[in-house]
Design an enzyme around this catalytic site. Structure first.
Site, PDB file in Angstrom:
ATOM      1  N   THR A  40       0.801  -1.108  -0.056  1.00  0.00           N
ATOM      2  CA  THR A  40       0.102  -0.039  -0.111  1.00  0.00           C
ATOM      3  C   THR A  40       0.957   1.418  -0.037  1.00  0.00           C
ATOM      4  O   THR A  40       0.555   2.097  -0.829  1.00  0.00           O
ATOM      5  CB  THR A  40      -1.038   0.020   1.318  1.00  0.00           C
ATOM      6  OG1 THR A  40      -1.704  -1.253   1.150  1.00  0.00           O
ATOM      7  CG2 THR A  40      -1.744   1.213   1.240  1.00  0.00           C
ATOM      8  N   HIS A  43       2.327   2.093  -3.451  1.00  0.00           N
ATOM      9  CA  HIS A  43       1.099   2.439  -4.355  1.00  0.00           C
ATOM     10  C   HIS A  43       1.154   3.811  -3.786  1.00  0.00           C
ATOM     11  O   HIS A  43       0.766   4.962  -4.896  1.00  0.00           O
ATOM     12  CB  HIS A  43      -0.214   1.926  -4.012  1.00  0.00           C
ATOM     13  CG  HIS A  43      -0.273   0.351  -4.594  1.00  0.00           C
ATOM     14  ND1 HIS A  43      -0.036   0.264  -5.907  1.00  0.00           N
ATOM     15  CD2 HIS A  43      -0.398  -0.815  -4.124  1.00  0.00           C
ATOM     16  CE1 HIS A  43      -0.058  -1.212  -5.841  1.00  0.00           C
ATOM     17  NE2 HIS A  43      -0.346  -1.828  -4.967  1.00  0.00           N
TER      18      HIS A  43
END
Ligand code: NAD
Ligand code: ZN
Length: 345
Positions: A40, A43
């Site tokens: 995450t 990203h």
């Protein structure tokens, strides 16, 4: 305080000086000692479509953390200043149907620490006290920092009893490797792990996998033949998010096989639904951790099994001081690593 921050919409992060977060009446303020890097965070740093649609800058990122409570709001019970805690990264509403039924991992208003509110790649983070899991004072801080992904692995692996079952895990990222360790601990007969990276498959072997499959050279069918399995795998744990992995898994399950899927695909994909239906295969999506039964289970398992503790700890392959955050991100991006942990102490 130091805080690794997404300052504006677009790629990149900056380590900046920010005011310390304020502790509300039901919150705790935690001095972060260690923080784990997760996909995450990559990203968010890279600013893909998901990040652009989700994040409102400025935002301090990071959600896997361990630290010491330095302040507790006046309404807080059960957590006190000086406690060492790991953080649950999902903040739930407490009032939706699922929350009120105790199924907080199914909250319809879940907010992510370091995604929808300021996170833990900083000297201090504030979370609701209910999101702080009090740890034994002598827990290895690095291990404390990976309880969030260990919780993903535990939640997924313990969907069904594993005693005597043949388990296949697709994806040997940090979570897949930890799931192999949990499956071993929970009594599986054979644990088979697949990935495209020999580096990562070696970690899975150290974590207790009986056999690893490099999907660039072999298939799960080869693994079955090697182990002498005649009917297919009983339990599948999908930890890659890769469509070919799911296809190969379904192809190699016994009739009545059960598959828990944690890996998040980048896009929708086709499946052999005829096989799923006629072989009566169960597919179950998994999100986050059960709050707080998964936490209870993993704490007790880690506390009582030296073997499991070291299998999980060896997943942490790289450690960086917070100031070297760019190197930490680069290492995580390379894939030549298990879990990467930053030291904020
Ligand atoms: P990761 O990206 O580090 O690991 C995924 C691994 O899958 C990689 O090592 C990759 O080489 C491997 N892989 C790619 N294609 C494959 C294939 N065809 N067969 C077998 N392996 C293949 O991720 P992680 O941090 O270990 O997390 C695992 C997955 O879980 C990711 O997809 C992540 O997005 C997801 N996730 C979901 C939740 C949730 O709540 N559902 C929470 C955390 C992470
Ligand atoms: Zn809710």
């Amino acid at each position: 305080m130091r805080a690794l921050t997404k300052l504006t919409a677009g790629p990149g992060l900056e380590l900046v000086d920010r005011p310390e977060p304020q502790c509300g009446p039901r919150d705790v303020k935690v001095r972060v000692l260690r923080a784990g890097l997760c996909g995450t965070d990559l990203h968010l740093a890279g600013w893909d479509d998901w990040a652009a649609a989700t994040v409102v800058p400025p935002l301090v990122i990071g959600h896997e953390f361990y630290g010491e409570v330095v302040e507790a709001g006046p309404a807080v019970v059960g957590v006190k200043v000086g406690d060492r805690v790991s953080g649950e990264g999902h903040v739930v509403c407490g009032r939706c149907r699922n929350c009120r039924a105790g199924r907080r991992h199914l909250c319809i208003r879940t907010k992510g620490v370091g995604v929808n509110r300021d996170g833990a790649f900083a000297d201090y983070v504030v979370v609701p006290a209910t999101n702080a899991w009090v740890q034994p004072a002598d827990l290895d801080p690095d291990l404390g920092a990976v309880f969030d992904p260990l919780g993903n692995a535990t939640h997924t692996a313990l969907q069904w009893p594993l005693i005597g079952e043949d388990v296949v895990i697709t994806g040997a990222g940090p979570i897949g490797v930890m799931a192999a360790a949990i499956a071993r601990h929970a009594g599986a007969r054979y644990v088979v792990v697949s990935d495209a990276s020999d580096y990562r498959l070696a970690l899975a072997e150290k974590a207790g996998a009986d056999l690893t499959v490099n999907v660039t050279r072999e298939t799960l069918g080869d693994a079955q033949r090697h182990l002498g399995l005649k009917e297919g795998f009983d339990i599948g744990l999908e930890m890659s998010g890769a469509a070919p992995a799911v296809t190969d898994m379904i192809e190699n399950m016994n009739h009545g096989g059960r598959i828990a899927l944690l890996g998040l695909p980048h896009a929708s994909y086709e499946l052999d639904w005829g096989k799923v239906i006629t072989h009566m295969i169960t597919l179950k999506g998994i999100y986050g951790r059960e709050m707080y039964d998964t936490w209870y289970a993993m704490s007790q398992m880690v506390a009582t099994s030296e073997r499991l503790r070291s299998a999980v700890t060896q997943v942490i392959t790289h450690r960086f001081p917070a100031e070297q955050w760019a190197d930490a991100f680069e290492t995580a991006r390379s894939g030549q690593c298990g879990k990467v942990v930053m030291d904020w102490s």
